[in-house]
Design an enzyme around this catalytic site. Structure first.
Site, mmCIF file in Angstrom:
data_model
loop_
_atom_site.group_PDB
_atom_site.id
_atom_site.type_symbol
_atom_site.label_atom_id
_atom_site.label_comp_id
_atom_site.label_asym_id
_atom_site.label_seq_id
_atom_site.Cartn_x
_atom_site.Cartn_y
_atom_site.Cartn_z
ATOM 1 N N ASP A 392 0.819 -1.209 0.000
ATOM 2 C CA ASP A 392 0.000 0.000 0.000
ATOM 3 C C ASP A 392 0.853 1.259 0.000
ATOM 4 O O ASP A 392 1.937 1.301 0.591
ATOM 5 C CB ASP A 392 -0.898 -0.017 1.241
ATOM 6 C CG ASP A 392 -1.816 1.183 1.313
ATOM 7 O OD1 ASP A 392 -2.675 1.314 0.435
ATOM 8 O OD2 ASP A 392 -1.651 1.999 2.245
ATOM 9 N N GLU A 443 1.035 -0.581 -5.121
ATOM 10 C CA GLU A 443 0.077 0.499 -5.371
ATOM 11 C C GLU A 443 0.907 1.777 -5.443
ATOM 12 O O GLU A 443 1.236 2.380 -4.431
ATOM 13 C CB GLU A 443 -0.962 0.602 -4.251
ATOM 14 C CG GLU A 443 -2.040 1.620 -4.576
ATOM 15 C CD GLU A 443 -2.523 2.425 -3.375
ATOM 16 O OE1 GLU A 443 -3.565 3.076 -3.500
ATOM 17 O OE2 GLU A 443 -1.845 2.434 -2.337
#
EC number: 2.4.1.18
Length: 706
Positions: A392, A443
């Protein structure tokens, strides 16, 4: 020898770095601290000696020669208990462990830090207990506290192992299920009871205690693990899931019964779980982690999560989990200011805080912090058999000025976080070396070069990257009424300009259906008929575009409402009368996955230009796209997209091969609640041209049959 007054004061205040120098056997005397005891006896193989109280809850007895012994302790109104003395044992971390931790290279950190059950064979029999160890280099004193000592920090103070900053103690008799924390006394700061950074189990929030545990799970996914590899020339259709809100009240066990058949029915190859590591605030969806080594107790035990992953593997479904090494919350009982000072976080707030999220940022340049995170990636691969980590907020790690008004440049004056780059490279390279079948997925929302390039070529070493540009452009295009889409045609064709710069996943993720953005259904223009047609066309386009696919739960049937972690997926969309649109979308997604897996042209050359050819990219006036996907096996599949509001009954399209083309998928088919236009199941191209009937707002796939 009496305890010197200065040492006794520090022991009484739990600020002594070496309690083992005074407790246990020393120069003919055994000394133990037992708050609340009314009698203590020293038991050896030869005799039992009554110990004398000498003040401050300390008891003493002579023992001429160092030998094995037990302590028989009597508390008021309780039967006596007999235990070994933890202060008579050598450190549970060896010198090699300490050296590797200092170097930031201990790849099984969870075996030596935290709470680990241990059994020793001594002259008087086996001794079972828990070895506790924690890194807190700035602390003046650390103790283990828990139910087993009334949370009294003077009962089990820990010793500091030299300059490592690691504190350690072995406590006999403390076993499975015991709750504990570390009482940390920082310099010039009060005691704070901290959750164990390495805890393998926790109490469900809002409780914050760590739990002693040991896995008893027996894996049976050998077949899956043996065939797993990092080959990306395979089908990959990912179902993104938030464990707590797929069905509110669900847990790891119930998902075994309900989720697995659902994924199999719909043909998904992988499930990706939003963070399952422990987190204090449910509204963070798991993206503010307090227990990096502990699955959230909200949904069950660590072994119950293992059982879920094991059963997913046996059903042929891979498992990705979200991993959040970018930042962590500021809760006082967790990682923040762990030993009274910045420790896991960078000490300069210009690097160590992320104001937008109210969180601390890891100090990626510190060996022990880097080791904590790299070992954590290995832990999920080793202990939970995960097949991949979706990392993330990578962009927030890479740029020192990410969402900051004030920032501290790197040593060359630039905005790149060089320590974070090195950390990501080390994580990816180490995972690839130790668990080559485990993928890492970034990401990363910028154009940072080489995200999926190998580390030996200077890249970050990820296997895949989320294509945020494709996602944003595609959803921006589809929100327009068809009559206006011709002005936005480039938003679709642009993706192929950079499609092979990285290895991409095409994500319609949870982030696209929250915070007022609305569901994908709500973003489609028009009435229910056109919204359903738009979603079906969107998915037909997505599954035929180069790259792997990911959709968030609920999107597979066109959930009408925005996602909220406090509510279940809107299963009511599939209940009762008038929901035929959603049943049609659901069936289409199932068939997309089936047909997708049947045709290597759609996945075996996702990451090479040999796998794609435009046949119609410039017909903006008619909102038309046409392209051919090629498989390594020589197969070809034509995708034709009509994103206009009008059907075209005789569209002339150049194709690269002459012969028979079989219609294998039509998003406008009546079985999906489309218009059900009577399209021929087979067409033959002549002089490299096909004449096609293209229904409004639809996508068709034609497989070349030769």
């Amino acid at each position: 020898m009496n305890i010197p007054a200065s040492d006794l004061e520090r022991l009484n205040n739990c600020r002594h770095h070496a309690p083992h120098d005074f407790y246990g056997w020393h120069q003919g005397t055994v000394r133990t601290r037992r708050p609340g005891a009314e009698a203590v006896e020293l038991v050896t193989e030869a005799e039992t000696v009554t110990m004398a109280p000498v003040g401050d809850d300390i008891w003493e007895a002579p023992l001429a020669e160092e030998s094995d012994y037990r302590l028989r302790i009597t508390y008021p109104d309780q039967p006596s208990i007999e235990v070994a003395d933890g202060y008579h044992f050598l450190p549970t971390l060896g010198t090699l462990d300490q050296h590797l931790i200092g170097e930031g290279r201990h790849e099984r950190l969870w075996d030596v830090l935290g709470a680990n059950l241990k059994t020793y064979t001594t002259d008087m029999g086996e001794v079972t207990g828990t070895a506790f160890a924690v890194w807190a280099p700035n602390a003046e004193g650390v103790a283990v506290v828990g139910d087993f000592c009334g949370w009294n920090p003077t009962q089990y103070p820990m010793r500091c192992l030299g300059s490592t900053g690691i504190w350690e103690v072995f406590i006999p008799g403390v076993g499975e299920g015991e709750r504990y924390k570390f009482a940390v006394h920082g310099k010039n700061s009060p005691r704070i009871d901290k959750a164990d950074p390495m805890a393998k189990r926790t109490i469900a929030p809002p409780e914050t205690a760590s739990v002693v545990t040991k896995s008893e799970f027996a894996w049976s996914d050998d077949e899956w693990m043996a065939q797993r590899n990092d080959n990306l020339d395979v089908p990959m259709s990912v179902y993104e899931l938030h464990v707590g809100s797929w069905k509110v009240g669900a847990n790891y066990n119930s998902l075994r019964e309900e989720l697995i058949p659902y994924l199999v029915e719909h043909g998904f190859t992988h499930v990706e779980m939003l963070p399952v590591a422990e987190h204090p605030f449910g509204g963070s969806w798991g993206y503010q982690v307090s227990g990096y080594y502990s699955p959230s107790a909200r949904w069950g035990t660590p072994d119950e999560l293992r059982a879920l992953i094991n059963d997913l593997h046996k059903a042929g479904i891979g498992v990705f989990i979200d991993w959040v090494p970018a930042h962590f919350p500021k809760d006082e009982w967790a990682l923040g200011r762990f030993d009274g000072q910045a420790l896991y976080e960078h000490p300069d707030p210009r690097r160590g805080e992320q104001a937008d999220w109210g969180t601390y940022v890891f100090d990626f340049g510190r060996n022990e912090v880097r080791n904590f995170l790299v070992a954590n990636a290995l832990y999920w691969a080793e202990e939970f058999h995960v097949d991949g980590l979706r990392v993330d907020a990578v962009a927030s790690m890479l740029y020192l000025d990410y969402s900051r008004d004030e920032w501290l440049p790197n040593q060359y004056g630039g905005r790149e976080n060089l320590e974070a780059v090195q950390f990501l490279q080390e994580t990816n390279a180490t995972l690839n070396r130790t668990h080559p079948g485990v993928l890492t997925i970034a990401e990363e929302s910028t154009s940072w070069p080489g995200v999926t390039a190998p580390t030996h070529e200077g890249g970050l070493g990820f296997n895949l990257k989320w294509n945020m540009g494709w996602m944003n452009d595609t959803l921006e295009y589809f929100k327009h009424e068809p009559i206006h889409r011709s002005y936005h045609h480039g938003e679709l064709t642009f993706s192929m300009i950079y499609a092979y710069s990285e290895r991409y996943v095409l994500p319609f993720s949870h982030d696209e259906v929250v915070h007022g953005k609305g569901s994908l259904w709500e973003r489609m223009p028009g009435d229910d008929w056109n919204k359903a047609a738009g979603l079906r066309a969107l998915y037909g386009y997505m599954f035929s575009h180069p790259g792997k696919q990911l959709m968030f739960m609920g999107q597979e049937f066109g959930q009408t409402t925005e996602w909220s972690e406090g509510n279940s997926v809107d299963w009511s969309n599939l209940e009762g009368w008038g929901n035929e649109w959603h049943h049609g979308i659901k069936r289409l997604v199932r068939d997309l996955n089936v047909v997708y897996k049947q045709h290597p042209a759609l996945w075996s050359q996702d990451y090479t230009q040999d796998g794609f050819q435009w046949v119609k990219a410039d017909d903006a006036n008619n909102n038309m796209l046409g392209y051919v996907r090629y498989g390594k096996d020589g197969s070809a599949l034509l995708a034709v997209c009509n994103f206009s509001g009008s059907s075209v009954p005789n569209y002339d399209l150049w194709v690269p091969r002459d012969g028979d083309w079989e219609l294998v998928l039509n998003t406008d088919d009546a079985v999906y609640q489309g218009a059900g236009n009577d399209l021929p199941s087979n067409l033959r191209s002549e002089d490299n041209h096909l004449h096609l009937h293209l229904p409004a707002n639809s996508v068709q796939w034609y497989a070349f049959r030769g």
